[in-house]
Design an enzyme around this catalytic site. Sequence first.
Site, PDB file in Angstrom:
ATOM      1  N   VAL A  47       0.824  -1.211   0.000  1.00 18.37           N
ATOM      2  CA  VAL A  47       0.000   0.000   0.000  1.00 18.37           C
ATOM      3  C   VAL A  47       0.860   1.263   0.000  1.00 18.37           C
ATOM      4  O   VAL A  47       0.579   2.213  -0.724  1.00 18.37           O
ATOM      5  CB  VAL A  47      -0.954   0.001   1.223  1.00 18.37           C
ATOM      6  CG1 VAL A  47      -1.609   1.352   1.408  1.00 18.37           C
ATOM      7  CG2 VAL A  47      -1.988  -1.089   1.073  1.00 18.37           C
ATOM      8  N   GLU A  48       1.907   1.268   0.810  1.00 20.02           N
ATOM      9  CA  GLU A  48       2.699   2.483   0.978  1.00 20.02           C
ATOM     10  C   GLU A  48       3.573   2.816  -0.223  1.00 20.02           C
ATOM     11  O   GLU A  48       3.710   3.976  -0.591  1.00 20.02           O
ATOM     12  CB  GLU A  48       3.572   2.376   2.234  1.00 20.02           C
ATOM     13  CG  GLU A  48       2.795   2.352   3.524  1.00 20.02           C
ATOM     14  CD  GLU A  48       2.085   3.666   3.816  1.00 20.02           C
ATOM     15  OE1 GLU A  48       2.507   4.726   3.306  1.00 20.02           O
ATOM     16  OE2 GLU A  48       1.096   3.646   4.559  1.00 20.02           O
ATOM     17  N   SER A  49       4.215   1.796  -0.825  1.00 16.19           N
ATOM     18  CA  SER A  49       5.194   2.090  -1.884  1.00 16.19           C
ATOM     19  C   SER A  49       5.087   1.203  -3.116  1.00 16.19           C
ATOM     20  O   SER A  49       5.861   1.384  -4.053  1.00 16.19           O
ATOM     21  CB  SER A  49       6.605   1.941  -1.322  1.00 16.19           C
ATOM     22  OG  SER A  49       6.867   0.565  -1.041  1.00 16.19           O
TER      23      SER A  49
END
Length: 88
Positions: A42-44
């Site tokens: 999700v983040e990167s």
Amino acid sequence: MTAEPTFQGSARLRDTAYADLIAAAAETHGVDPILVQALIQVESNYKPKARSSKGAMGLMQLMPSVAREYKVRNAYDPAANIAAGVRS
């Protein structure tokens, strides 16, 4: 008395270039490695050089203050980023 939730399916650690780093950091800090993989996704999207408009860096999108707190010299280094991200 309520029953514990049950989950269908088999969540497994995905085979990624970072699976060993994720498993080691997760075990060290008592965190579910599948959760760590989900956060990275999700983040990167597994891009170690990712940078957000707010300045978050690397796979787990460490903010500069978190990187400093955990003495991360290079927030784009996958091993250091994952270790600090799981720890925080």
